[in-house]
Design a protein around this motif. Structure first.
Motif, PDB file in Angstrom:
ATOM      1  N   LEU A   1     -14.016 -32.983 -16.540  1.00 42.66           N
ATOM      2  CA  LEU A   1     -13.628 -32.001 -15.691  1.00 42.66           C
ATOM      3  C   LEU A   1     -13.579 -32.738 -14.172  1.00 42.66           C
ATOM      4  N   PRO A   2     -12.865 -33.225 -13.708  1.00 38.46           N
ATOM      5  CA  PRO A   2     -12.898 -34.142 -12.642  1.00 38.46           C
ATOM      6  C   PRO A   2     -12.791 -33.307 -11.515  1.00 38.46           C
ATOM      7  N   ASN A   3     -12.337 -32.043 -11.524  1.00 37.66           N
ATOM      8  CA  ASN A   3     -12.284 -31.231 -10.371  1.00 37.66           C
ATOM      9  C   ASN A   3     -13.726 -30.295 -10.100  1.00 37.66           C
TER      10      ASN A   3
ATOM     11  N   LEU B   1     -19.043 -23.416 -11.919  1.00 37.60           N
ATOM     12  CA  LEU B   1     -17.726 -23.258 -12.763  1.00 37.60           C
ATOM     13  C   LEU B   1     -16.779 -22.353 -12.711  1.00 37.60           C
ATOM     14  N   ASN B   2     -15.773 -22.376 -12.078  1.00 36.96           N
ATOM     15  CA  ASN B   2     -14.788 -21.390 -11.859  1.00 36.96           C
ATOM     16  C   ASN B   2     -13.315 -21.897 -12.332  1.00 36.96           C
TER      17      ASN B   2
ATOM     18  N   VAL C   1      -9.154 -27.143 -14.105  1.00 36.95           N
ATOM     19  CA  VAL C   1      -7.866 -27.731 -14.321  1.00 36.95           C
ATOM     20  C   VAL C   1      -7.711 -29.176 -14.747  1.00 36.95           C
ATOM     21  N   ASN C   2      -6.744 -29.714 -15.475  1.00 30.53           N
ATOM     22  CA  ASN C   2      -6.663 -30.923 -15.847  1.00 30.53           C
ATOM     23  C   ASN C   2      -8.017 -31.818 -16.567  1.00 30.53           C
TER      24      ASN C   2
ATOM     25  N   GLU D   1     -25.243 -22.684 -16.439  1.00 28.49           N
ATOM     26  CA  GLU D   1     -24.178 -21.714 -16.299  1.00 28.49           C
ATOM     27  C   GLU D   1     -24.407 -20.450 -17.212  1.00 28.49           C
ATOM     28  N   LYS D   2     -24.713 -20.467 -18.215  1.00 28.11           N
ATOM     29  CA  LYS D   2     -24.693 -19.399 -19.076  1.00 28.11           C
ATOM     30  C   LYS D   2     -26.091 -18.836 -19.254  1.00 28.11           C
TER      31      LYS D   2
END
Length: 181
Positions: free
Chosen positions: A90-92, A98-99, A104-105, A155-156
């Motif tokens: 997840l490069p973004n 995490l959102n 994206v991508n 996160e979870k």
């Protein structure tokens, strides 16, 4: 260069070996010669075209891979030729929670080509250097799996300092005469 693309069959056999031109670089990109790739369950969903994972025909699958930088754009100062790198799944998502914008991508998914090809162009911020103590094969198993583990625990699970985590392995069965019946 050689690449595997998803065909209309959407099955493991639904990959076609094709010949493509080596991509041209923009100033902020690097060209990576892939040395090893690994297969995740997510990759199987993409290749099989399962529900929301279904990519367009021609998509190059597989999210996790390791290679060496063989060319870099003129604006790339953080990497050198022959650096060993892995693509970021997840490069973004470089920091923070995490959102949806960070999802994206994802590499090798429905919207973005993956690493099942000889050469991949990455943005300079979409790769990470691989430590020398990891083999190419070992390092190729980490990008997606590492984020999955991080997301599950941090996160979870909201794991914090001082807490203990018990992890159940999902590996194979070790055969020995004592285990046989």
């Amino acid at each position: 260069m050689k690449a595997y693309q998803v065909t209309e069959k959407y099955s493991i056999a639904g990959l076609a070996l094709v010949e493509k031109d080596i991509p041209k670089l923009l100033p902020h990109q690097v060209l990576v010669k892939i040395k090893a790739a690994s297969l995740n369950y997510r990759d199987l969903l993409v290749i099989k075209g399962i529900e929301s994972w279904k990519p367009p025909v021609g998509r190059i699958p597989i999210s996790d891979g390791v290679g060496i930088v063989v060319e870099k754009g003129i604006a790339v100062n953080s990497l050198k030729i022959n650096d060993r790198v892995a693509g970021l799944f997840l490069p973004n998502w470089l920091e923070g929670k995490l959102n949806p914008a960070k999802l994206v991508n994802p590499l090798g998914g429905r919207l973005y080509d993956g690493v099942l090809q000889e050469y991949v162009v990455f943005d300079k911020s979409a790769v990470i250097k691989v430590p020398a103590f990891l083999s190419d094969a070992a390092a190729a198993t980490l990008p997606c799996a590492g984020l999955t583990a991080w997301n599950g625990m941090m996160e979870k699970g909201k794991i914090g300092p001082g807490q203990t985590v018990l992890i159940q392995g999902t590996g194979g069965y070790l055969y020995s005469p004592r285990n046989s019946r």
